[in-house]
Design a protein around this motif. Structure first.
Motif, PDB file in Angstrom:
ATOM      1  N   MET A 210      37.364  30.404 -23.862  1.00  0.00           N
ATOM      2  CA  MET A 210      38.516  30.111 -24.754  1.00  0.00           C
ATOM      3  C   MET A 210      39.676  30.038 -24.083  1.00  0.00           C
ATOM      4  O   MET A 210      40.028  30.967 -23.151  1.00  0.00           O
ATOM      5  CB  MET A 210      38.305  30.985 -25.691  1.00  0.00           C
TER       6      MET A 210
ATOM      7  N   SER B 191      43.483  29.441 -28.753  1.00  0.00           N
ATOM      8  CA  SER B 191      42.524  29.593 -29.667  1.00  0.00           C
ATOM      9  C   SER B 191      41.611  28.443 -29.712  1.00  0.00           C
ATOM     10  O   SER B 191      40.777  28.075 -30.744  1.00  0.00           O
ATOM     11  CB  SER B 191      43.121  29.430 -31.206  1.00  0.00           C
ATOM     12  N   GLU B 192      41.514  27.603 -28.666  1.00  0.00           N
ATOM     13  CA  GLU B 192      40.618  26.658 -28.254  1.00  0.00           C
ATOM     14  C   GLU B 192      39.445  26.960 -27.505  1.00  0.00           C
ATOM     15  O   GLU B 192      39.538  27.405 -26.521  1.00  0.00           O
ATOM     16  CB  GLU B 192      41.351  25.485 -27.528  1.00  0.00           C
TER      17      GLU B 192
ATOM     18  N   TRP C   7      36.619  26.138 -24.845  1.00  0.00           N
ATOM     19  CA  TRP C   7      36.603  25.022 -24.036  1.00  0.00           C
ATOM     20  C   TRP C   7      34.922  24.792 -23.654  1.00  0.00           C
ATOM     21  O   TRP C   7      34.793  23.999 -23.139  1.00  0.00           O
ATOM     22  CB  TRP C   7      37.287  25.367 -22.541  1.00  0.00           C
TER      23      TRP C   7
ATOM     24  N   ARG D  51      39.655  20.460 -17.855  1.00  0.00           N
ATOM     25  CA  ARG D  51      40.697  21.120 -18.666  1.00  0.00           C
ATOM     26  C   ARG D  51      41.823  21.719 -17.958  1.00  0.00           C
ATOM     27  O   ARG D  51      42.759  21.580 -18.133  1.00  0.00           O
ATOM     28  CB  ARG D  51      39.713  22.146 -19.540  1.00  0.00           C
TER      29      ARG D  51
END
Length: 86
Positions: free
Chosen positions: A62, A65-66, A68, A81
């Motif tokens: 992560m 708060s995303e 991956w 990313r």
């Protein structure tokens, strides 16, 4: 000269999880290419809420708060990313 802020990914894992151990090794490998990035490994067994949230998805990577990555770790999506964020 301006320095870039240090960026930290979170690796949610638990002891005895072979996918988690593999993810940590591969994450080390990928992050070697990205100075200024690191990761912090968090054991979900030490937090009941994290355990409930991620028990069947670990390892989870992560950023902020995303999510991956979760489950079987693959280097290319993480590398892509990181390129986007760098």
């Amino acid at each position: 000269m301006q320095t870039k802020e240090h960026m930290t990914l979170i690796l949610y894992s638990r002891p005895g999880c072979t996918l988690c151990e593999e993810a940590a090794v591969l994450l080390d490998f990928v992050l070697d290419e990205f100075p200024g990035w690191s990761y912090q490994e968090i054991n979900i067994d030490e937090d009941a809420a994290l355990s409930l949230r991620f028990l069947y998805e670990i390892p989870v990577v992560m950023y902020q708060s995303e999510i991956w990555s979760y489950g079987k770790f693959e280097t290319e999506p993480i590398r892509n990313r990181l390129l986007e964020k760098s």
